[in-house]
Design a protein around this motif. Structure first.
Motif, PDB file in Angstrom:
ATOM      1  N   LEU A 144       2.848  52.815 -26.074  1.00  0.00           N
ATOM      2  CA  LEU A 144       2.294  52.290 -27.317  1.00  0.00           C
ATOM      3  C   LEU A 144       3.366  52.161 -28.400  1.00  0.00           C
ATOM      4  N   LYS A 145       4.335  53.060 -28.404  1.00  0.00           N
ATOM      5  CA  LYS A 145       5.437  52.935 -29.365  1.00  0.00           C
ATOM      6  C   LYS A 145       6.260  51.688 -29.081  1.00  0.00           C
ATOM      7  N   ARG A 146       6.452  51.359 -27.817  1.00  0.00           N
ATOM      8  CA  ARG A 146       7.180  50.128 -27.491  1.00  0.00           C
ATOM      9  C   ARG A 146       6.391  48.898 -27.939  1.00  0.00           C
ATOM     10  N   ILE A 147       5.070  48.944 -27.752  1.00  0.00           N
ATOM     11  CA  ILE A 147       4.243  47.809 -28.171  1.00  0.00           C
ATOM     12  C   ILE A 147       4.267  47.669 -29.689  1.00  0.00           C
ATOM     13  N   LEU A 148       4.226  48.784 -30.402  1.00  0.00           N
ATOM     14  CA  LEU A 148       4.288  48.725 -31.857  1.00  0.00           C
ATOM     15  C   LEU A 148       5.627  48.171 -32.325  1.00  0.00           C
ATOM     16  N   ALA A 149       6.707  48.577 -31.669  1.00  0.00           N
ATOM     17  CA  ALA A 149       8.023  48.031 -32.022  1.00  0.00           C
ATOM     18  C   ALA A 149       8.054  46.522 -31.797  1.00  0.00           C
ATOM     19  N   MET A 150       7.406  46.047 -30.744  1.00  0.00           N
ATOM     20  CA  MET A 150       7.359  44.611 -30.493  1.00  0.00           C
ATOM     21  C   MET A 150       6.554  43.905 -31.577  1.00  0.00           C
ATOM     22  N   LEU A 151       5.427  44.496 -31.997  1.00  0.00           N
ATOM     23  CA  LEU A 151       4.609  43.877 -33.035  1.00  0.00           C
ATOM     24  C   LEU A 151       5.355  43.811 -34.364  1.00  0.00           C
ATOM     25  N   VAL A 152       6.073  44.871 -34.682  1.00  0.00           N
ATOM     26  CA  VAL A 152       6.845  44.874 -35.929  1.00  0.00           C
ATOM     27  C   VAL A 152       7.953  43.833 -35.866  1.00  0.00           C
ATOM     28  N   ALA A 153       8.582  43.687 -34.701  1.00  0.00           N
ATOM     29  CA  ALA A 153       9.611  42.656 -34.551  1.00  0.00           C
ATOM     30  C   ALA A 153       9.008  41.260 -34.659  1.00  0.00           C
ATOM     31  N   MET A 154       7.816  41.065 -34.132  1.00  0.00           N
ATOM     32  CA  MET A 154       7.154  39.775 -34.262  1.00  0.00           C
ATOM     33  C   MET A 154       6.876  39.439 -35.719  1.00  0.00           C
ATOM     34  N   ALA A 155       6.433  40.445 -36.471  1.00  0.00           N
ATOM     35  CA  ALA A 155       6.106  40.215 -37.874  1.00  0.00           C
ATOM     36  C   ALA A 155       7.342  40.202 -38.752  1.00  0.00           C
ATOM     37  N   GLY A 156       8.496  40.597 -38.224  1.00  0.00           N
ATOM     38  CA  GLY A 156       9.698  40.618 -39.019  1.00  0.00           C
ATOM     39  C   GLY A 156       9.679  41.663 -40.102  1.00  0.00           C
ATOM     40  N   MET A 157       9.077  42.834 -39.814  1.00  0.00           N
ATOM     41  CA  MET A 157       8.890  43.865 -40.818  1.00  0.00           C
ATOM     42  C   MET A 157       9.656  45.127 -40.481  1.00  0.00           C
ATOM     43  N   ALA A 158      10.699  45.043 -39.671  1.00  0.00           N
ATOM     44  CA  ALA A 158      11.407  46.251 -39.266  1.00  0.00           C
ATOM     45  C   ALA A 158      12.113  46.917 -40.423  1.00  0.00           C
ATOM     46  N   LEU A 188      -2.498  43.554 -42.720  1.00  0.00           N
ATOM     47  CA  LEU A 188      -1.925  43.713 -41.385  1.00  0.00           C
ATOM     48  C   LEU A 188      -0.754  44.691 -41.414  1.00  0.00           C
ATOM     49  N   GLY A 189       0.077  44.609 -42.449  1.00  0.00           N
ATOM     50  CA  GLY A 189       1.178  45.563 -42.577  1.00  0.00           C
ATOM     51  C   GLY A 189       0.698  46.992 -42.774  1.00  0.00           C
ATOM     52  N   GLN A 190      -0.394  47.177 -43.508  1.00  0.00           N
ATOM     53  CA  GLN A 190      -0.953  48.520 -43.682  1.00  0.00           C
ATOM     54  C   GLN A 190      -1.469  49.078 -42.357  1.00  0.00           C
ATOM     55  N   ARG A 191      -2.082  48.234 -41.550  1.00  0.00           N
ATOM     56  CA  ARG A 191      -2.577  48.702 -40.254  1.00  0.00           C
ATOM     57  C   ARG A 191      -1.429  49.060 -39.310  1.00  0.00           C
ATOM     58  N   LEU A 192      -0.356  48.286 -39.357  1.00  0.00           N
ATOM     59  CA  LEU A 192       0.814  48.623 -38.547  1.00  0.00           C
ATOM     60  C   LEU A 192       1.427  49.947 -38.999  1.00  0.00           C
ATOM     61  N   ALA A 193       1.486  50.167 -40.310  1.00  0.00           N
ATOM     62  CA  ALA A 193       2.036  51.423 -40.813  1.00  0.00           C
ATOM     63  C   ALA A 193       1.149  52.604 -40.427  1.00  0.00           C
ATOM     64  N   ALA A 194      -0.176  52.435 -40.497  1.00  0.00           N
ATOM     65  CA  ALA A 194      -1.081  53.515 -40.106  1.00  0.00           C
ATOM     66  C   ALA A 194      -0.967  53.823 -38.619  1.00  0.00           C
ATOM     67  N   LEU A 195      -0.808  52.787 -37.802  1.00  0.00           N
ATOM     68  CA  LEU A 195      -0.633  53.009 -36.362  1.00  0.00           C
ATOM     69  C   LEU A 195       0.668  53.735 -36.076  1.00  0.00           C
ATOM     70  N   GLY A 196       1.747  53.370 -36.759  1.00  0.00           N
ATOM     71  CA  GLY A 196       3.019  54.060 -36.558  1.00  0.00           C
ATOM     72  C   GLY A 196       2.962  55.512 -36.987  1.00  0.00           C
ATOM     73  N   ALA A 197       2.268  55.796 -38.101  1.00  0.00           N
ATOM     74  CA  ALA A 197       2.140  57.188 -38.552  1.00  0.00           C
ATOM     75  C   ALA A 197       1.326  58.014 -37.559  1.00  0.00           C
ATOM     76  N   ALA A 198       0.296  57.427 -36.966  1.00  0.00           N
ATOM     77  CA  ALA A 198      -0.514  58.159 -35.991  1.00  0.00           C
ATOM     78  C   ALA A 198       0.261  58.427 -34.706  1.00  0.00           C
ATOM     79  N   LEU A 199       1.064  57.469 -34.266  1.00  0.00           N
ATOM     80  CA  LEU A 199       1.848  57.674 -33.050  1.00  0.00           C
ATOM     81  C   LEU A 199       2.954  58.704 -33.258  1.00  0.00           C
ATOM     82  N   ASP A 200       3.459  58.805 -34.478  1.00  0.00           N
ATOM     83  CA  ASP A 200       4.513  59.778 -34.763  1.00  0.00           C
ATOM     84  C   ASP A 200       3.978  61.200 -34.856  1.00  0.00           C
ATOM     85  N   ASP A 201       2.719  61.366 -35.206  1.00  0.00           N
ATOM     86  CA  ASP A 201       2.139  62.696 -35.441  1.00  0.00           C
ATOM     87  C   ASP A 201       0.847  62.819 -34.638  1.00  0.00           C
TER      88      ASP A 201
END
Length: 303
Positions: free
Chosen positions: A14-28, A210-223
């Protein structure tokens, strides 16, 4: 059944998929989504959103909002807040089709990781009775001007409950603007207003949510352990409310909704069965995480 290794493997996927989504959105390089929230570093090829971000290979582009000054974007970058930007409609929908099953899979991994966690809730605070002056004639006096609340930073958190199904919800019958009937009056001197063009895949759409949802998903995967304790507290509050008031129809008894998980394309997890057509990696992860969550809910660890 020890699902710790399965949880770890699905978490890394899931972390790899999230990294791909962030790269797609150009929000790294955007504020709020750094390398720590991805778990695997920043994907290559993505640039900051403040200077016209493009994704890997230059295929995906942010569209700045009309009227947004460059100085405002510079101030937002300095304060580490992502400026209000938009994505094309096609890219927005492509990210959303992968984000929904990724959120559902993370939610199920949290439920599986919470198996065996026991928490103790603090005692309920007694409700303070209303002052006597509010029940007297003074309650009918006009109140003074309301004070504006101070702006607080919103805490992003992934929802622990699936969105409920609404089987009796009537679909909205909305005629698109480009297909609406043109009713003209008898005044031939009136100016003719052309119809708006039909929606295009290149139309800009607001990507703030959409950016808020990506950030919430990243915070959940980290913790994930912290999110598991959070779900255990929800379970304890639910059990305490049921013991105090009894089962109420309006209360959520299960965090998962019936049927197929949100955004998933697999009905059940079967590693030996051939995969149907158009099955993505996130669908397999979601089906496996759903099986782990069902086992955790039906067979709680009481040792």
């Amino acid at each position: 059944m020890d699902g710790s290794e399965a949880i770890r493997q699905n978490l890394e996927a899931l972390k790899r998929i999230l990294a791909m989504l962030v790269a797609m959105a150009g929000m790294a390089d955007a504020g709020g989504l750094g390398a720590g929230s991805l778990g695997a570093g920043r994907p290559g090829g993505a640039r900051g959103v403040g200077d016209g971000a493009v994704g890997a290979g230059g295929q995906f582009t942010f569209f700045p909002r009309k009227g947004a000054a460059a100085s405002r974007q510079v101030r937002a970058e300095k304060s580490k807040l992502s400026p209000a930007l938009t994505l094309s409609r096609a890219l927005y929908l492509a990210i959303l089709r992968l984000l929904r099953p990724a959120e559902a899979a993370t939610r199920r991994l949290i439920i599986a990781a919470a198996r065996g966690i026991v928490v103790t809730l603090p005692p309920l605070r007694p409700r303070k009775p209303k002052p006597a002056m509010l029940r007297g004639p003074r309650a009918f006096l006009p109140k003074g001007p309301k004070k504006r609340p101070k702006p607080t930073s919103r805490i992003l958190s992934l929802s622990l409950l699936d969105p409920p199904r609404r089987p009796f919800r009537l679909p909205r019958r909305v005629v698109p603007a480009h297909a609406a009937p043109r009713i003209l009056g008898l005044d031939f001197s009136a100016t003719y207003c052309p119809l708006p063009p039909p929606p295009s895949p290149d139309d800009p759409i607001d990507a703030e949510r959409l950016g808020q949802r990506l950030a919430a998903l990243g915070a959940a995967l980290d913790d994930l352990p912290g999110q598991a304790k959070r779900f255990a507290r929800w379970q304890a509050r639910r059990d305490a409310a049921i013991a105090r008031d009894g089962p109420v129809s309006s209360r959520r008894l299960s965090p998962l909704r019936r049927g197929r998980p949100p955004g998933g394309r697999l009905a059940r997890y079967d590693p030996g069965a051939p995969l149907p057509h158009k099955i993505r990696e996130v669908d397999e992860i979601l089906a496996h995480a759903h099986a782990l969550a069902i086992y955790a809910l039906e067979s709680p660890d009481t040792s």
